[in-house]
Design a protein around this motif. Sequence first.
Motif, PDB file in Angstrom:
ATOM      1  N   SER A 125       0.813  -1.218   0.000  1.00  0.00           N
ATOM      2  CA  SER A 125       0.000   0.000   0.000  1.00  0.00           C
ATOM      3  C   SER A 125       0.845   1.266   0.000  1.00  0.00           C
ATOM      4  CB  SER A 125      -0.957   0.000   1.191  1.00  0.00           C
ATOM      5  OG  SER A 125      -0.256  -0.149   2.404  1.00  0.00           O
ATOM      6  N   THR A 130      -3.929   2.426  -0.141  1.00  0.00           N
ATOM      7  CA  THR A 130      -4.709   1.496   0.665  1.00  0.00           C
ATOM      8  C   THR A 130      -6.018   1.151  -0.034  1.00  0.00           C
ATOM      9  OG1 THR A 130      -5.714   3.326   1.879  1.00  0.00           O
ATOM     10  CG2 THR A 130      -3.716   2.350   2.816  1.00  0.00           C
ATOM     11  N   GLY A 131      -6.671   0.102   0.448  1.00  0.00           N
ATOM     12  CA  GLY A 131      -7.959  -0.292  -0.108  1.00  0.00           C
ATOM     13  C   GLY A 131      -7.869  -1.113  -1.374  1.00  0.00           C
ATOM     14  N   TRP A 132      -6.700  -1.693  -1.658  1.00  0.00           N
ATOM     15  CA  TRP A 132      -6.554  -2.507  -2.869  1.00  0.00           C
ATOM     16  C   TRP A 132      -7.022  -3.947  -2.651  1.00  0.00           C
ATOM     17  CZ3 TRP A 132      -2.967  -6.635  -3.048  1.00  0.00           C
ATOM     18  CH2 TRP A 132      -2.056  -6.703  -1.990  1.00  0.00           C
ATOM     19  N   THR A 133      -7.318  -4.313  -1.387  1.00  0.00           N
ATOM     20  CA  THR A 133      -7.862  -5.629  -1.063  1.00  0.00           C
ATOM     21  C   THR A 133      -9.205  -5.459  -0.360  1.00  0.00           C
ATOM     22  OG1 THR A 133      -6.981  -5.810   1.188  1.00  0.00           O
ATOM     23  CG2 THR A 133      -5.487  -6.372  -0.617  1.00  0.00           C
ATOM     24  N   SER A 134      -9.843  -6.586  -0.056  1.00  0.00           N
ATOM     25  CA  SER A 134     -11.055  -6.576   0.763  1.00  0.00           C
ATOM     26  C   SER A 134     -10.733  -6.872   2.226  1.00  0.00           C
ATOM     27  CB  SER A 134     -12.059  -7.607   0.222  1.00  0.00           C
ATOM     28  OG  SER A 134     -12.550  -7.189  -1.032  1.00  0.00           O
ATOM     29  N   THR A 136      -9.146  -5.932   6.093  1.00  0.00           N
ATOM     30  CA  THR A 136      -9.124  -4.745   6.949  1.00  0.00           C
ATOM     31  C   THR A 136      -7.825  -4.004   6.701  1.00  0.00           C
ATOM     32  OG1 THR A 136      -8.018  -5.861   8.796  1.00  0.00           O
ATOM     33  CG2 THR A 136     -10.443  -6.012   8.699  1.00  0.00           C
ATOM     34  N   LEU A 137      -7.787  -2.758   7.077  1.00  0.00           N
ATOM     35  CA  LEU A 137      -6.567  -1.972   6.895  1.00  0.00           C
ATOM     36  C   LEU A 137      -5.407  -2.614   7.649  1.00  0.00           C
ATOM     37  CD1 LEU A 137      -5.234   0.536   5.704  1.00  0.00           C
ATOM     38  CD2 LEU A 137      -5.919   1.797   7.776  1.00  0.00           C
ATOM     39  N   GLU A 140      -4.294  -5.605   5.590  1.00  0.00           N
ATOM     40  CA  GLU A 140      -3.688  -5.168   4.331  1.00  0.00           C
ATOM     41  C   GLU A 140      -2.289  -4.619   4.549  1.00  0.00           C
ATOM     42  OE1 GLU A 140      -6.183  -3.213   1.173  1.00  0.00           O
ATOM     43  OE2 GLU A 140      -4.831  -1.553   1.630  1.00  0.00           O
ATOM     44  N   LYS A 164     -10.463  -6.206  -6.443  1.00  0.00           N
ATOM     45  CA  LYS A 164     -10.584  -6.015  -5.001  1.00  0.00           C
ATOM     46  C   LYS A 164     -11.537  -7.008  -4.352  1.00  0.00           C
ATOM     47  CE  LYS A 164     -11.771  -2.601  -1.463  1.00  0.00           C
ATOM     48  NZ  LYS A 164     -12.016  -1.168  -1.166  1.00  0.00           N
ATOM     49  N   ASN A 165     -12.688  -7.236  -4.955  1.00  0.00           N
ATOM     50  CA  ASN A 165     -13.678  -8.129  -4.349  1.00  0.00           C
ATOM     51  C   ASN A 165     -13.171  -9.557  -4.185  1.00  0.00           C
ATOM     52  OD1 ASN A 165     -15.480  -6.033  -4.158  1.00  0.00           O
ATOM     53  ND2 ASN A 165     -16.632  -6.591  -5.998  1.00  0.00           N
TER      54      ASN A 165
END
Length: 355
Positions: A125, A130-134, A136-137, A140, A164-165
């Motif tokens: 990340s 950030t947010g490239w996976t499903s 939690t932060l 990730e 991502k999903n």
Amino acid sequence: MIYRLFIIFILSTILSCQSDNSIELDTPEESLYFPPINTNNWENIPPTQLNWDLNKLVELKNFLIEENTKSFMVLVNGKIVVEEYYNGHTANDTWQWNSAGKTLVTATTGIAEQNGLIDINNKVSDYIGTGWTSATLEQENLITVKNLLTMTSGLDEVPQLVIKNNLVPLADAGTRWAYGNVFQRLMNVVEDASGTEFESYYNTELGNKIGMVGFWNNGFFYRIYHSNTRSMARFGLLASQNGNWDGEQIINQDFFLDSKTTSQSINPAYGYLWWLNGKSSYMLPSTQTEFTGNLIPNAPADLVAALGKDEQRIYIVPSKNLVIIRMGEATESEDNFALSSFDNVFWEKFNEVIN
């Protein structure tokens, strides 16, 4: 008279010593050869010079043809010993590397690190946000670039589409080895860190430097490299020399050595997207089973391999200065995305050629 005989004796002794010394000198090993970058010239060695069994070589070629092979190439000390094209394929035709191309991504990632653009120990990340996976932060942030290189991201490996999903955590990064397509995010890491499209960065920093001709398909979610057979062989030769091409260190040697060494404690037979023979155990795609013994029992223990679906192969044997390429359609073997029964049968037959 006595003096003259004494002089003759001394001279004869000196000449005899010189002759003996010349016989005792070690024959120098054949120097490693690298084909020129801008031409299609490539030096050859006939199999007879290596004392290969020509009858067994014919048997091997027949086996390869039966197994839907399109091209087969063998290098010894960088020179071509065998170069064959089958089933309508030609030297100029391109073919997909499938997962064997993962090793190109490894090499390009290593170049980006040596150029100061990334650190493989940093989290992914840091480069793609950030947010490239499903996940939690917190989960990730555990995933490093090195986790992508070693298949230890902890993300679900079953969905082939890298969106991502589908990137759902099954375990914390570093605690689970599973073969999947999430490694493709390494391309995004290189792109975002360099500000350059991955294919452009790869061509400039690697492909063009060793004379490769190929392309990455344009799929956003999954990119596969295509090239002719000689380009695949060029990369195999580079890899056999730990990133050195004719005296130029294209990729940091330490990084390349790490790439071809066990990279984590879960699957000893896996480096940085390279497969390794001669380990005590191994794991395969689509299973969490640990198998005991060598990855390819009939192959040399020091074999390092790029293994792609439908038996796209780069075999490297450092102890024999050997690089082998196989491109083609799926064989009759049961395929497991990477390893298949083709590998062990191939090495059984190839050993009969060279032994």
